[in-house]
Design a protein around this motif. Structure first.
Motif, PDB file in Angstrom:
ATOM      1  N   PHE A   1       0.862  -1.180   0.000  1.00  0.00           N
ATOM      2  CA  PHE A   1       0.000   0.000   0.000  1.00  0.00           C
ATOM      3  C   PHE A   1       0.901   1.233   0.000  1.00  0.00           C
ATOM      4  N   VAL A   2       0.630   2.166  -0.891  1.00  0.00           N
ATOM      5  CA  VAL A   2       1.420   3.397  -0.965  1.00  0.00           C
ATOM      6  C   VAL A   2       0.480   4.579  -0.791  1.00  0.00           C
ATOM      7  N   SER A   3       0.867   5.518   0.052  1.00  0.00           N
ATOM      8  CA  SER A   3       0.039   6.685   0.347  1.00  0.00           C
ATOM      9  C   SER A   3       0.664   7.925  -0.274  1.00  0.00           C
ATOM     10  N   PHE A   4      -0.205   8.768  -0.836  1.00  0.00           N
ATOM     11  CA  PHE A   4       0.239   9.999  -1.478  1.00  0.00           C
ATOM     12  C   PHE A   4      -0.312  11.209  -0.728  1.00  0.00           C
ATOM     13  N   ASN A   5       0.252  12.375  -1.052  1.00  0.00           N
ATOM     14  CA  ASN A   5      -0.221  13.595  -0.416  1.00  0.00           C
ATOM     15  C   ASN A   5      -1.256  14.327  -1.264  1.00  0.00           C
ATOM     16  N   SER A   6      -1.652  13.749  -2.403  1.00  0.00           N
ATOM     17  CA  SER A   6      -2.603  14.429  -3.279  1.00  0.00           C
ATOM     18  C   SER A   6      -3.486  13.419  -3.983  1.00  0.00           C
ATOM     19  N   ARG A   7      -4.683  13.845  -4.309  1.00  0.00           N
ATOM     20  CA  ARG A   7      -5.583  13.012  -5.100  1.00  0.00           C
ATOM     21  C   ARG A   7      -5.009  12.797  -6.496  1.00  0.00           C
TER      22      ARG A   7
ATOM     23  N   LEU B   1      -8.759  13.308 -13.409  1.00  0.00           N
ATOM     24  CA  LEU B   1      -7.614  14.093 -12.975  1.00  0.00           C
ATOM     25  C   LEU B   1      -7.979  15.560 -12.788  1.00  0.00           C
ATOM     26  N   GLU B   2      -8.893  16.052 -13.621  1.00  0.00           N
ATOM     27  CA  GLU B   2      -9.317  17.435 -13.498  1.00  0.00           C
ATOM     28  C   GLU B   2      -9.955  17.684 -12.128  1.00  0.00           C
ATOM     29  N   GLU B   3     -10.851  16.808 -11.727  1.00  0.00           N
ATOM     30  CA  GLU B   3     -11.494  16.960 -10.426  1.00  0.00           C
ATOM     31  C   GLU B   3     -10.504  16.752  -9.293  1.00  0.00           C
ATOM     32  N   ALA B   4      -9.578  15.798  -9.467  1.00  0.00           N
ATOM     33  CA  ALA B   4      -8.575  15.552  -8.435  1.00  0.00           C
ATOM     34  C   ALA B   4      -7.724  16.794  -8.199  1.00  0.00           C
ATOM     35  N   MET B   5      -7.302  17.448  -9.287  1.00  0.00           N
ATOM     36  CA  MET B   5      -6.484  18.648  -9.128  1.00  0.00           C
ATOM     37  C   MET B   5      -7.286  19.788  -8.501  1.00  0.00           C
ATOM     38  N   ASP B   6      -8.531  19.946  -8.900  1.00  0.00           N
ATOM     39  CA  ASP B   6      -9.370  20.994  -8.307  1.00  0.00           C
ATOM     40  C   ASP B   6      -9.514  20.792  -6.801  1.00  0.00           C
ATOM     41  N   LYS B   7      -9.748  19.557  -6.390  1.00  0.00           N
ATOM     42  CA  LYS B   7      -9.876  19.269  -4.957  1.00  0.00           C
ATOM     43  C   LYS B   7      -8.559  19.537  -4.224  1.00  0.00           C
ATOM     44  N   ASP B   8      -7.439  19.169  -4.860  1.00  0.00           N
ATOM     45  CA  ASP B   8      -6.142  19.404  -4.224  1.00  0.00           C
ATOM     46  C   ASP B   8      -5.880  20.898  -4.027  1.00  0.00           C
ATOM     47  N   LEU B   9      -6.227  21.696  -5.032  1.00  0.00           N
ATOM     48  CA  LEU B   9      -6.017  23.133  -4.925  1.00  0.00           C
ATOM     49  C   LEU B   9      -6.913  23.753  -3.859  1.00  0.00           C
ATOM     50  N   GLU B  10      -8.122  23.219  -3.707  1.00  0.00           N
ATOM     51  CA  GLU B  10      -9.018  23.721  -2.665  1.00  0.00           C
ATOM     52  C   GLU B  10      -8.483  23.415  -1.269  1.00  0.00           C
ATOM     53  N   ASP B  11      -7.869  22.252  -1.103  1.00  0.00           N
ATOM     54  CA  ASP B  11      -7.397  21.833   0.218  1.00  0.00           C
ATOM     55  C   ASP B  11      -6.029  22.396   0.567  1.00  0.00           C
TER      56      ASP B  11
ATOM     57  N   GLU C   1      -6.568   3.333  -2.719  1.00  0.00           N
ATOM     58  CA  GLU C   1      -7.673   3.964  -2.004  1.00  0.00           C
ATOM     59  C   GLU C   1      -7.518   5.469  -2.100  1.00  0.00           C
ATOM     60  N   TYR C   2      -8.610   6.191  -2.238  1.00  0.00           N
ATOM     61  CA  TYR C   2      -8.550   7.632  -2.151  1.00  0.00           C
ATOM     62  C   TYR C   2      -9.472   8.120  -1.063  1.00  0.00           C
ATOM     63  N   GLU C   3      -9.110   9.260  -0.550  1.00  0.00           N
ATOM     64  CA  GLU C   3      -9.846   9.991   0.478  1.00  0.00           C
ATOM     65  C   GLU C   3     -10.022   9.245   1.779  1.00  0.00           C
ATOM     66  N   PRO C   4      -8.911   8.965   2.502  1.00  0.00           N
ATOM     67  CA  PRO C   4      -9.041   8.798   3.939  1.00  0.00           C
ATOM     68  C   PRO C   4      -9.196  10.179   4.523  1.00  0.00           C
ATOM     69  N   PRO C   5      -8.988  10.398   5.837  1.00  0.00           N
ATOM     70  CA  PRO C   5      -9.217  11.740   6.360  1.00  0.00           C
ATOM     71  C   PRO C   5      -8.415  12.779   5.585  1.00  0.00           C
ATOM     72  N   SER C   6      -9.064  13.858   5.226  1.00  0.00           N
ATOM     73  CA  SER C   6      -8.493  14.997   4.518  1.00  0.00           C
ATOM     74  C   SER C   6      -8.017  14.596   3.143  1.00  0.00           C
ATOM     75  N   ASN C   7      -6.716  14.829   2.835  1.00  0.00           N
ATOM     76  CA  ASN C   7      -6.317  14.793   1.444  1.00  0.00           C
ATOM     77  C   ASN C   7      -5.211  13.800   1.144  1.00  0.00           C
ATOM     78  N   VAL C   8      -5.076  12.732   1.910  1.00  0.00           N
ATOM     79  CA  VAL C   8      -4.059  11.740   1.617  1.00  0.00           C
ATOM     80  C   VAL C   8      -4.718  10.539   0.973  1.00  0.00           C
ATOM     81  N   TYR C   9      -4.090   9.973  -0.014  1.00  0.00           N
ATOM     82  CA  TYR C   9      -4.708   8.921  -0.813  1.00  0.00           C
ATOM     83  C   TYR C   9      -3.784   7.730  -0.884  1.00  0.00           C
TER      84      TYR C   9
END
Length: 583
Positions: free
Chosen positions: A108-114, A469-479, A551-559
């Motif tokens: 399992f690998v976790s990222f800092n962005s959607r 990807l468009e929605e993922a980037m929009d969400k990342d910029l909001e957070d 997996e995407y969207e555990p608490p806040s913005n880590v995926y």
């Protein structure tokens, strides 16, 4: 290469891997832990008995299951058993931690962005598509840990064997069901048990046998089937509980479609049904079934009342869980911990509930034109079901996981196929009536239904399968303004750690948990101003084929996603949505 969808969007971002959690084969250790918990439970039970009555110590035989052997003190016996088992646990624990073979070729690998998680989860990572497989991971609560240790090569074989077994179960189960159905009527019962004729001639008994016995017999006969299908789904090797329940629900729906719906409509035993289908052309099958539909309306009305109405009433009264709790309280519960576990309401039983609702929807569509008298019974059932399940979900059940609406595409497909079945059977019925000349005009209905299904599948289904990807980037910029990784890092430290490892001492947890060092992936320009270099190294002696999960969207913005172990080193180079990704 330019991307037309994002031709005006240029974002100087990089992928940041926060955590990487290897997958361990800890199934044997998990079995030992469960055995120790049972022994500890017995020890607590005997100590409670001793505290209540110090003058009397419980004794048991030290042989197999306490059936034979020398009688010894129960408390001393269980303490000795736990002590011996702790030694085995220590050895097995060290084996899991130290043996390279215990590490599965997956992680399992976790990222800092959607955006980073979506790119890695939805793109091919290697020229060889079987070398590095990626897939969205279930959330931590949704993981069925036992199946993570199944080799990827065996999954195809397992699923093929189970598919054959399900096919055989669906069609051969019709034989005992047909036999039970033949006995669940006056004529069949009097042939088997002639001495019951004086009883069956009573008005009340006769009305009950003719009205409720066939549906009741069918319901009793299907009682254990959902459990059997769930076991078969687990054997297939799916790693998410939500996937297991979806697969079990699909099997149960197909079973009910063939055996409850088609099997009940076509009169006669299973062999007579099979002979009828084999000795006629395929175009005559809808006509044969269509003729039988009106004659079975009474049976389905009683089935809806026995299974549907009574089932909803028992759901709100919680009769089945109440009986099970009292049985557990009598034979299983020994401590307060057992009592709390026995009182757990669990979650909605999707493998049994969803197929039943879809079957009633199918009955409503089929009989809406043929025998409309059945519709009020269907409407009353769905009205009760809405209020009851709404109350149960809000106030009673504890949801075990979140699957992000993964059930809906399957439900939608079965609704469409229910429409198609109702239309085909209507055509078969009309072909036997004076309205046979109008039958060709109804052909347009299945065509329009399939066109609508194709539109929905192309337009809406991708939203359930992939993350844009468009929605993922929009969400990342909001957070980004409120971004904080402090609490997330502590959460991710053991979010995807096998549950049994959480009982380890802290020094051993450090050996199992993920590497907490952050890793930045450079941009294609090679500039070090926006990111630092990061290599992902793998065990070269591990096989390079395993399914991977994200997996995407555990608490806040880590995926999170799960990536396959490989002998190669990969570097993700990204600077904007315009660029090609290099490896």
């Amino acid at each position: 290469m330019n991307c037309t969808l994002y031709q005006c969007l240029v974002v100087p971002c990089y992928i940041l891997i926060i955590f990487l959690q290897a997958v361990y084969n800890a199934n044997k250790f998990a079995r030992l832990v469960r055995k120790r918990n049972r022994l500890q439970n017995w020890l607590d039970y005997n100590q409670l008995k001793f505290e209540r009555n110090p003058e009397k110590r419980r004794r048991r035989k030290n042989g197999f299951l306490g059936l034979w052997g020398e009688k010894i003190d129960s408390i001393d016996f269980y303490k000795h058993q736990i002590k011996e088992l702790d030694k085995k646990l220590t050895m097995e624990r060290q084996k899991v931690l130290k043996d390279p073979k215990a590490i599965m070729p997956a992680a399992f690998v976790s990222f800092n962005s959607r955006w980073g998680a979506a790119v890695c989860a939805q793109t091919q990572q290697s020229k060889n598509p079987t070398l590095w497989l990626t897939k969205w991971a279930p959330e931590p609560r949704d993981i069925y840990w036992k199946n993570l240790a199944i080799p990827y090569v065996s999954l195809t074989i397992r699923r093929f064997i189970i598919s054959v077994a399900v096919f055989a179960l669906i069609f051969f189960y019709m034989i005992p069901i047909a036999f039970v159905q033949s006995l669940a009527n006056l004529e069949g019962l009097e042939k088997v048990a002639p001495f019951l004729r004086p009883v069956t001639e009573l008005k009340f008994i006769k009305s009950f046998l003719q009205g409720f016995l066939p549906g009741l017999a069918l319901k009793i006969f299907l009682f254990a089937l959902p459990t059997i299908l769930m076991i078969m789904s687990k054997v297939e090797g799916y790693v998410a509980k939500s996937t297991l329940e979806r697969k079990a629900a699909a099997k149960y729906y197909y079973f009910m479609l063939v055996n409850v719906f088609l099997g009940s409509i076509i009169a006669g035993t299973a062999f007579q049904q099979l002979r009828a289908f084999l000795h006629q052309s395929a175009t005559q099958i809808p006509r044969t079934i269509g003729v039988s539909i009106p004659m079975k309306a009474t049976f389905f009305i009683t089935y809806i009342m026995v299974d549907g109405w009574a089932g909803i009433a028992s759901e709100i009264l919680r009769l089945k869980p109440l009986v099970i709790f009292h049985l557990k309280n009598m034979f299983i519960v020994k401590t307060e911990r057992d009592r709390v576990k026995a009182m757990d309401p669990g979650s909605v039983d999707f493998p049994e509930t969803l197929p039943s609702l879809q079957l009633y929807f199918l009955l409503g569509l089929v009989y809406a034109v043929v025998t409309p008298i059945l519709l009020p019974f269907i409407l009353v059932f769905f009205a009760f079901a809405y209020f009851v399940y709404r109350h149960q979900v809000i106030n009673v059940y504890n949801q075990q996981y979140e699957s992000a609406g993964a059930f809906w595409p399957h439900v939608h497909s079965r609704i469409i196929w229910s429409l198609l079945i109702s239309q085909l059977l209507l055509m078969g019925l009309l072909s036997t009536k004076k309205a046979a000349n109008s039958t060709p005009l109804i052909i347009v209905l299945p065509i329009l239904t399939l066109a609508f299904h194709n539109y929905c599948k192309n337009r809406f289904e991708p939203a359930f399968r992939k993350y844009p990807l468009e929605e993922a980037m929009d969400k990342d910029l909001e957070d980004r303004p409120s971004e904080s990784d402090v609490n997330l890092k502590s959460f991710l430290a053991d979010a995807y750690l096998h549950p049994i490892f959480r009982s380890f001492e802290e020094v051993e947890l450090v050996e199992v948990r993920v590497d907490k060092s952050q890793a930045h992936i450079p941009s294609p320009s090679g500039s070090s101003s926006s990111s630092s270099h990061h290599d992902i190294h793998h065990h070269e002696d591990k096989p390079s084929h395993s399914v991977h999960h994200h997996e995407y969207e555990p608490p806040s913005n880590v995926y999170h996603y799960e990536a396959e172990v490989s002998s190669n080193v990969y570097e993700y180079d990204t600077e904007s949505y315009h660029n090609v990704y290099h490896y």
